[in-house]
Design an enzyme around this catalytic site. Structure first.
Site, mmCIF file in Angstrom:
data_model
loop_
_atom_site.group_PDB
_atom_site.id
_atom_site.type_symbol
_atom_site.label_atom_id
_atom_site.label_comp_id
_atom_site.label_asym_id
_atom_site.label_seq_id
_atom_site.Cartn_x
_atom_site.Cartn_y
_atom_site.Cartn_z
ATOM 1 N N ALA A 35 0.850 -1.188 0.000
ATOM 2 C CA ALA A 35 0.000 0.000 0.000
ATOM 3 C C ALA A 35 0.884 1.237 0.000
ATOM 4 C CB ALA A 35 -0.910 0.001 1.223
ATOM 5 N N GLY A 58 -0.512 -5.109 1.047
ATOM 6 C CA GLY A 58 -1.757 -5.032 0.296
ATOM 7 C C GLY A 58 -1.686 -5.721 -1.048
ATOM 8 N N GLU A 90 -2.340 -9.301 -0.287
ATOM 9 C CA GLU A 90 -3.757 -9.381 0.074
ATOM 10 C C GLU A 90 -4.639 -9.305 -1.173
ATOM 11 O OE1 GLU A 90 -4.296 -7.566 4.460
ATOM 12 O OE2 GLU A 90 -3.277 -6.218 3.073
ATOM 13 N N GLU A 115 3.564 -5.946 7.551
ATOM 14 C CA GLU A 115 2.931 -4.853 8.274
ATOM 15 C C GLU A 115 3.406 -4.695 9.716
ATOM 16 O OE1 GLU A 115 0.009 -5.711 4.922
ATOM 17 O OE2 GLU A 115 1.398 -6.855 6.176
#
Length: 260
Positions: free
Chosen positions: A66, A112, A115, A135
């Site tokens: 991200a 992300g 994910e 993360e």
């Protein structure tokens, strides 16, 4: 429709979405998440598209994570809203599409990015792919479904190790874990994904949509997966695709599914 951060092309019932932010290693910012939501919504309704392939531009990354600069100063409430909206608009949205989405993981799929790959219906990786959820090294946890989908795919212990160490695994380990279905040289990645997509596109789109719904139900604790399968199985009998598929089998010819 024109997109700032995406490239989209459709050929022979297969649509290819390329996340096109190579200078940022295709990192997900809010604009890209919104564009991905819009393009998936459009392709879900597009009669010319039967299967979707998702990849990243360049040779280095699928999606390297991200865009941290967008949320580094967020409050607790803003962080929760970020995860809620992201899951609703993109990650859960992709998982529950009635059209199959194949992730072509070319290079880094981190945070992300992993994910997003996990929200797709299955994954194929290039030999140079590297995957992880880093993360906790930033003082946060995966917020786009990573703590839920990774254990479903590779098991609780392996998922815990990946999440808590914030480490990466290579394509060979991802294949061993079952995180990806196949691994190929990068130059053959899209060819293989398109071949798989072509095979899928020859089958009943209505049945495929029901199959996705039934499989997903088995991983939702609030839904009885067996009941969903039984109901979906029965629903197939009322479709034109079932009539065509069974008639083609009995007549020893290839089916031409109307998609209804």
């Amino acid at each position: 429709m024109q997109y700032q951060n995406l490239l989209v092309e459709t050929d022979s019932k297969v649509s290819l979405i390329t996340i096109n932010r190579p200078s940022k290693l295709n990192a997900l910012n809010s604009a890209t998440i919104e564009e991905l939501h819009q393009v998936f919504k459009v392709l879900e309704e597009d009669g010319d598209t039967k299967v979707i392939v998702l990849t990243g531009s360049g040779e280095k990354a699928f999606v390297a994570g991200a865009d941290i600069s967008e949320f580094s100063n967020f409050s607790q409430e803003e962080g929760e809203r970020l995860a809620l909206e992201g899951q609703r608009k993109l990650f859960d949205f992709v998982e529950n599409l009635s059209k199959p989405v194949i992730a072509a993981v070319n290079g880094f799929a981190l945070g992300g990015g992993l994910e997003l790959a996990m929200s797709c219906h299955f994954r194929v990786a290039s030999h140079n792919a590297r995957m992880g959820l880093p993360e906790v090294s930033l003082g946060v946890i995966p917020g786009y479904g990573g703590t839920q989908r990774l254990p479903q795919l590779i098991g609780r212990g392996r998922a815990m190790e990946m999440i808590l160490t914030a480490g990466m695994i290579d394509a060979a380990r991802a294949l061993e874990y079952g995180l990806v279905n196949q691994v190929v040289e990068q130059e053959h990645l899209l060819d293989l994904c398109e071949k798989l997509a072509s095979r899928i596109s020859k089958n009943s789109p209505v049945a495929i949509g029901y199959a996705i719904k039934a499989v997903n139900a088995g991983f939702n604790n609030s839904i009885n997966g067996f009941k969903t399968e039984i109901e979906a199985f029965g629903s197939c009998f009322g479709t034109a695709d079932f009539k065509e598929g069974t008639e083609a089998f009995l007549e020893k010819r290839k089916a031409d599914f109307p998609g209804a």
